[in-house]
Design an enzyme around this catalytic site. Sequence first.
Site, mmCIF file in Angstrom:
data_model
loop_
_atom_site.group_PDB
_atom_site.id
_atom_site.type_symbol
_atom_site.label_atom_id
_atom_site.label_comp_id
_atom_site.label_asym_id
_atom_site.label_seq_id
_atom_site.Cartn_x
_atom_site.Cartn_y
_atom_site.Cartn_z
ATOM 1 C CE1 TYR A 95 -6.607 3.363 -0.759
ATOM 2 C CE2 TYR A 95 -4.309 3.922 -0.333
ATOM 3 C CZ TYR A 95 -5.260 3.136 -0.963
ATOM 4 O OH TYR A 95 -4.862 2.107 -1.778
ATOM 5 C CG ASP A 142 -8.022 4.320 -4.629
ATOM 6 O OD1 ASP A 142 -9.216 4.318 -5.038
ATOM 7 O OD2 ASP A 142 -7.174 3.512 -5.037
ATOM 8 C CD GLU A 153 -2.984 -0.665 -0.125
ATOM 9 O OE1 GLU A 153 -3.170 0.523 -0.468
ATOM 10 O OE2 GLU A 153 -3.477 -1.626 -0.731
#
Length: 347
Positions: free
Chosen positions: A116, A134, A33
């Site tokens: 996020y 996102d 991520e």
Amino acid sequence: MDFSAELVKWYSENKRDLPWRHTTNVYIIWLSEVILQQTRVEQGLPYFNRFVEAYPTVNDFAAADETEVLRLWQGLGYYSRGRNMLKTARIVQREYGGKFPTKYDELIKLTGIGEYTAAAIASFAANEARAVVDGNVNRVIARYFGIGEPINSTTGKKIFQTTANDLLNRKNPALHNQAMMEFGAMLCKPKNPACGICPVRTGCYAFTHNATTALPVKINKVKIKQRYFNYFLITDGDTILMNKRAENDIWANMYDLPMIETPAPFTVAELLIIPDAVKYFGKDIKITGVSEFKKHVLTHQHLYIRFINLAIQSTAVMPNWVFIKVENLRKLPMPKPIFIFLDNFLN
């Protein structure tokens, strides 16, 4: 139409085979991520593999040296992400006994992890019911529901998060979030979306109103700063004078060349009479080569970079300057334009 079910069906048939999708290991998911923030999968995948190989566990990462982390990160951009990853790994080792937290409320406290990223990790690692929002998800929502509020306005952020929360499949949030993100990345793309094969196009506002190019709306708030970097190459063939950058600017703690920044594109004659140039190199400077300015684009800055080769006997002794053996240059983390220049120069 069950919007989530349609996207999950599409995802199961069309998803890319990516390594972090085969695990619930929170450390691996965190790596993916952070590396993929503001980075395309194609670009980020080699870096992900490189970091997993170098640091297979969070404790391995915590023991890393910052210079090595930045060297592995070299070329990916947004170098603060790499430095923040090291800080986070050390926090996890120190405060969580080396066991990466999986809950959103704990993840959000860690360095470099925002709303996020915390939602994505909690969802994918622990199936926590958190809607991930996102750029891909924003685009899907804006187009499907015809939301004209700017995605980066205060009101817009609330609307898109609320809509994402309402759409979330709370029985299987991880699968739902992956499907939403992949759908935006592969089918509902920023340019030339594949509306002809979209499984939810009949209910899509943008498709039925021919508005795919108009949505989502984004306010352009960014003022681009123009900067002019004049780099000096000083070498005897065996060593090169390098500069370790400070922490209060771009490319923090990375290595570049001695540099003078000017407010405009000075001529070389103008450059060499300014006080810093005289201080660093003296008045009798022999120039053996000058490149043209080349533009290097960062998110909020445009850098105009040129290289000036100098043949001098000595330089001022500056705190961050150090002569490095040419054979050891590749061990240093360098900004991409510096690495490319030196690689071409030495080869």
